[in-house]
Design a protein around this motif. Structure first.
Motif, short mmCIF file in Angstrom:
data_model
loop_
_atom_site.label_atom_id
_atom_site.label_comp_id
_atom_site.label_asym_id
_atom_site.label_seq_id
_atom_site.Cartn_x
_atom_site.Cartn_y
_atom_site.Cartn_z
N SER A 48 41.18 43.41 33.51
CA SER A 48 40.38 42.20 33.75
C SER A 48 41.03 41.38 34.85
O SER A 48 42.20 41.54 35.19
N ASP A 49 40.25 40.46 35.40
CA ASP A 49 40.77 39.59 36.45
C ASP A 49 41.93 38.73 35.95
O ASP A 49 42.87 38.45 36.69
N ASP A 50 41.86 38.32 34.68
CA ASP A 50 42.95 37.51 34.11
C ASP A 50 44.26 38.30 34.05
O ASP A 50 45.32 37.78 34.39
N LEU A 51 44.19 39.56 33.64
CA LEU A 51 45.39 40.38 33.58
C LEU A 51 45.95 40.65 34.98
O LEU A 51 47.16 40.62 35.20
N ARG A 90 45.64 38.70 37.55
CA ARG A 90 46.26 37.45 38.00
C ARG A 90 47.63 37.27 37.37
O ARG A 90 48.57 36.79 38.01
N ASP A 91 47.77 37.69 36.10
CA ASP A 91 49.08 37.61 35.43
C ASP A 91 50.12 38.49 36.12
O ASP A 91 51.30 38.14 36.16
N ASN A 126 45.18 40.14 43.12
CA ASN A 126 43.75 39.97 42.84
C ASN A 126 43.06 41.32 43.06
O ASN A 126 43.65 42.27 43.56
N ARG A 127 41.83 41.38 42.67
CA ARG A 127 41.11 42.66 42.68
C ARG A 127 41.05 43.30 44.06
O ARG A 127 41.17 44.50 44.20
#
Length: 77
Positions: free
Chosen positions: A45-48, A50-51, A55-56
């Motif tokens: 996911s985008d959140d993971l 970012r962690d 970014n994608r």
């Protein structure tokens, strides 16, 4: 005395072709690893992402060159 005649098609590969073949196989293995790791990161996911600090859009570059903070991904584009 018998003489042994070697058929040219059955001789061993030339010594210089073996390193070339090894280099080609290493490159294929590397590209397969890059493709596999890119797929795995794209599934996150985008959140993971970012962690982890990417970014994608930077996934292919991060897989190939690493996620070093000193590297600006924009200069590779």
């Amino acid at each position: 005395m018998n003489t042994l005649i070697l058929n040219p098609c059955c001789t061993a590969p030339r010594p210089r072709t073996l390193p070339l073949l090894g280099a080609i196989l290493a490159r294929i293995r590397q590209e397969r690893r890059v493709a596999r790791d890119t797929r795995r990161l794209a599934e996150l996911s985008d959140d993971l992402l970012r962690d982890i600090g990417i970014n994608r859009g930077d996934i292919p570059l991060a897989v190939r060159y690493g996620r070093d903070r000193d590297i600006e991904f924009a200069r590779f584009r």
